[in-house]
Write a protein that holds these residues in place. Structure first.
Motif, PDB file in Angstrom:
ATOM      1  N   MET A   1       0.810  -1.194   0.000  1.00  0.00           N
ATOM      2  CA  MET A   1       0.000   0.000   0.000  1.00  0.00           C
ATOM      3  C   MET A   1       0.859   1.266   0.000  1.00  0.00           C
ATOM      4  O   MET A   1       0.591   2.197  -0.730  1.00  0.00           O
ATOM      5  N   TRP A   2       1.899   1.292   0.862  1.00  0.00           N
ATOM      6  CA  TRP A   2       2.752   2.485   0.925  1.00  0.00           C
ATOM      7  C   TRP A   2       3.532   2.687  -0.370  1.00  0.00           C
ATOM      8  O   TRP A   2       3.745   3.818  -0.806  1.00  0.00           O
ATOM      9  N   LYS A   3       3.978   1.600  -0.972  1.00  0.00           N
ATOM     10  CA  LYS A   3       4.724   1.707  -2.224  1.00  0.00           C
ATOM     11  C   LYS A   3       3.852   2.327  -3.321  1.00  0.00           C
ATOM     12  O   LYS A   3       4.319   3.159  -4.096  1.00  0.00           O
ATOM     13  N   GLU A   4       2.605   1.923  -3.373  1.00  0.00           N
ATOM     14  CA  GLU A   4       1.690   2.485  -4.370  1.00  0.00           C
ATOM     15  C   GLU A   4       1.439   3.972  -4.119  1.00  0.00           C
ATOM     16  O   GLU A   4       1.356   4.763  -5.052  1.00  0.00           O
ATOM     17  N   THR A   5       1.340   4.347  -2.861  1.00  0.00           N
ATOM     18  CA  THR A   5       1.126   5.753  -2.515  1.00  0.00           C
ATOM     19  C   THR A   5       2.323   6.599  -2.912  1.00  0.00           C
ATOM     20  O   THR A   5       2.174   7.693  -3.474  1.00  0.00           O
ATOM     21  N   VAL A   6       3.506   6.103  -2.643  1.00  0.00           N
ATOM     22  CA  VAL A   6       4.724   6.850  -2.994  1.00  0.00           C
ATOM     23  C   VAL A   6       4.858   6.971  -4.506  1.00  0.00           C
ATOM     24  O   VAL A   6       5.230   8.026  -5.015  1.00  0.00           O
ATOM     25  N   ARG A   7       4.546   5.926  -5.233  1.00  0.00           N
ATOM     26  CA  ARG A   7       4.622   5.983  -6.698  1.00  0.00           C
ATOM     27  C   ARG A   7       3.616   6.969  -7.277  1.00  0.00           C
ATOM     28  O   ARG A   7       3.856   7.591  -8.297  1.00  0.00           O
ATOM     29  N   ALA A   8       2.507   7.133  -6.625  1.00  0.00           N
ATOM     30  CA  ALA A   8       1.441   8.005  -7.126  1.00  0.00           C
ATOM     31  C   ALA A   8       1.699   9.485  -6.838  1.00  0.00           C
ATOM     32  O   ALA A   8       0.975  10.345  -7.341  1.00  0.00           O
ATOM     33  N   LEU A   9       2.711   9.800  -6.079  1.00  0.00           N
ATOM     34  CA  LEU A   9       2.954  11.198  -5.709  1.00  0.00           C
ATOM     35  C   LEU A   9       3.417  12.052  -6.894  1.00  0.00           C
ATOM     36  O   LEU A   9       3.219  13.261  -6.889  1.00  0.00           O
ATOM     37  N   GLN A  10       4.035  11.483  -7.878  1.00  0.00           N
ATOM     38  CA  GLN A  10       4.484  12.216  -9.072  1.00  0.00           C
ATOM     39  C   GLN A  10       5.369  13.399  -8.700  1.00  0.00           C
ATOM     40  O   GLN A  10       5.078  14.542  -9.000  1.00  0.00           O
ATOM     41  N   THR A  11       6.465  13.150  -8.025  1.00  0.00           N
ATOM     42  CA  THR A  11       7.362  14.228  -7.578  1.00  0.00           C
ATOM     43  C   THR A  11       8.668  14.226  -8.368  1.00  0.00           C
ATOM     44  O   THR A  11       9.707  14.585  -7.834  1.00  0.00           O
ATOM     45  N   GLY A  12       8.630  13.870  -9.611  1.00  0.00           N
ATOM     46  CA  GLY A  12       9.853  13.771 -10.410  1.00  0.00           C
ATOM     47  C   GLY A  12      10.658  15.057 -10.450  1.00  0.00           C
ATOM     48  O   GLY A  12      11.836  15.070 -10.111  1.00  0.00           O
ATOM     49  N   ALA A  13      10.058  16.168 -10.854  1.00  0.00           N
ATOM     50  CA  ALA A  13      10.786  17.430 -10.964  1.00  0.00           C
ATOM     51  C   ALA A  13      11.191  17.955  -9.593  1.00  0.00           C
ATOM     52  O   ALA A  13      12.292  18.485  -9.409  1.00  0.00           O
ATOM     53  N   LEU A  14      10.321  17.792  -8.622  1.00  0.00           N
ATOM     54  CA  LEU A  14      10.625  18.255  -7.274  1.00  0.00           C
ATOM     55  C   LEU A  14      11.803  17.487  -6.681  1.00  0.00           C
ATOM     56  O   LEU A  14      12.664  18.067  -6.019  1.00  0.00           O
ATOM     57  N   ALA A  15      11.865  16.199  -6.933  1.00  0.00           N
ATOM     58  CA  ALA A  15      12.973  15.387  -6.437  1.00  0.00           C
ATOM     59  C   ALA A  15      14.291  15.811  -7.086  1.00  0.00           C
ATOM     60  O   ALA A  15      15.333  15.866  -6.416  1.00  0.00           O
ATOM     61  N   GLU A  16      14.255  16.132  -8.364  1.00  0.00           N
ATOM     62  CA  GLU A  16      15.469  16.579  -9.046  1.00  0.00           C
ATOM     63  C   GLU A  16      15.956  17.908  -8.476  1.00  0.00           C
ATOM     64  O   GLU A  16      17.154  18.100  -8.264  1.00  0.00           O
ATOM     65  N   VAL A  17      15.050  18.820  -8.219  1.00  0.00           N
ATOM     66  CA  VAL A  17      15.423  20.111  -7.629  1.00  0.00           C
ATOM     67  C   VAL A  17      16.013  19.897  -6.238  1.00  0.00           C
ATOM     68  O   VAL A  17      16.998  20.531  -5.863  1.00  0.00           O
ATOM     69  N   ALA A  18      15.432  18.998  -5.465  1.00  0.00           N
ATOM     70  CA  ALA A  18      15.929  18.718  -4.125  1.00  0.00           C
ATOM     71  C   ALA A  18      17.338  18.138  -4.160  1.00  0.00           C
ATOM     72  O   ALA A  18      18.194  18.518  -3.342  1.00  0.00           O
ATOM     73  N   VAL A  19      17.600  17.246  -5.090  1.00  0.00           N
ATOM     74  CA  VAL A  19      18.940  16.657  -5.204  1.00  0.00           C
ATOM     75  C   VAL A  19      19.953  17.723  -5.597  1.00  0.00           C
ATOM     76  O   VAL A  19      21.058  17.793  -5.035  1.00  0.00           O
ATOM     77  N   VAL A  20      19.612  18.567  -6.531  1.00  0.00           N
ATOM     78  CA  VAL A  20      20.528  19.634  -6.953  1.00  0.00           C
ATOM     79  C   VAL A  20      20.782  20.595  -5.791  1.00  0.00           C
ATOM     80  O   VAL A  20      21.925  20.983  -5.536  1.00  0.00           O
ATOM     81  N   ALA A  21      19.734  20.965  -5.050  1.00  0.00           N
ATOM     82  CA  ALA A  21      19.902  21.860  -3.903  1.00  0.00           C
ATOM     83  C   ALA A  21      20.793  21.218  -2.842  1.00  0.00           C
ATOM     84  O   ALA A  21      21.647  21.881  -2.247  1.00  0.00           O
ATOM     85  N   PHE A  22      20.610  19.932  -2.588  1.00  0.00           N
ATOM     86  CA  PHE A  22      21.436  19.233  -1.611  1.00  0.00           C
ATOM     87  C   PHE A  22      22.897  19.216  -2.043  1.00  0.00           C
ATOM     88  O   PHE A  22      23.791  19.474  -1.229  1.00  0.00           O
ATOM     89  N   VAL A  23      23.161  18.905  -3.304  1.00  0.00           N
ATOM     90  CA  VAL A  23      24.542  18.843  -3.794  1.00  0.00           C
ATOM     91  C   VAL A  23      25.199  20.219  -3.697  1.00  0.00           C
ATOM     92  O   VAL A  23      26.351  20.342  -3.258  1.00  0.00           O
ATOM     93  N   VAL A  24      24.489  21.276  -4.065  1.00  0.00           N
ATOM     94  CA  VAL A  24      25.039  22.630  -3.979  1.00  0.00           C
ATOM     95  C   VAL A  24      25.339  22.990  -2.527  1.00  0.00           C
ATOM     96  O   VAL A  24      26.421  23.492  -2.208  1.00  0.00           O
ATOM     97  N   ALA A  25      24.409  22.709  -1.616  1.00  0.00           N
ATOM     98  CA  ALA A  25      24.625  23.014  -0.204  1.00  0.00           C
ATOM     99  C   ALA A  25      25.798  22.212   0.348  1.00  0.00           C
ATOM    100  O   ALA A  25      26.636  22.743   1.088  1.00  0.00           O
ATOM    101  N   PHE A  26      25.889  20.953  -0.005  1.00  0.00           N
ATOM    102  CA  PHE A  26      26.993  20.109   0.454  1.00  0.00           C
ATOM    103  C   PHE A  26      28.333  20.643  -0.041  1.00  0.00           C
ATOM    104  O   PHE A  26      29.303  20.733   0.726  1.00  0.00           O
ATOM    105  N   LEU A  27      28.404  21.016  -1.303  1.00  0.00           N
ATOM    106  CA  LEU A  27      29.651  21.549  -1.847  1.00  0.00           C
ATOM    107  C   LEU A  27      30.041  22.863  -1.178  1.00  0.00           C
ATOM    108  O   LEU A  27      31.224  23.102  -0.906  1.00  0.00           O
TER     109      LEU A  27
END
Length: 71
Positions: A1-27
């Protein structure tokens, strides 16, 4: 059930922005850490052991009326 809920969130672009922000902050943190002077690194290293005199200043001891009780 949880896996289906997470897949349905459709956060593709948001996840990419979050990863880029994390990498910039880390650097930025890594660059800041490597550009600290040796004296600053030593002060930071000993900080947990300091008595924190800057937060609890000693009262003046010259015997004038300016003396206050920091109790």
């Amino acid at each position: 059930m949880w896996k289906e809920t997470v897949r349905a969130l459709q956060t593709g672009a948001l996840a990419e922005v979050a990863v880029v922000a994390f990498v910039v902050a880390f650097l930025l943190v890594v660059v800041y850490a490597f550009t600290l002077s040796k004296r600053t690194r030593e002060e930071i290293k000993r900080q947990p052991l300091d008595d924190a005199a800057e937060f609890y200043p000693e009262p003046p001891r010259n015997g004038t009326a300016e003396e206050t009780d920091h109790a």
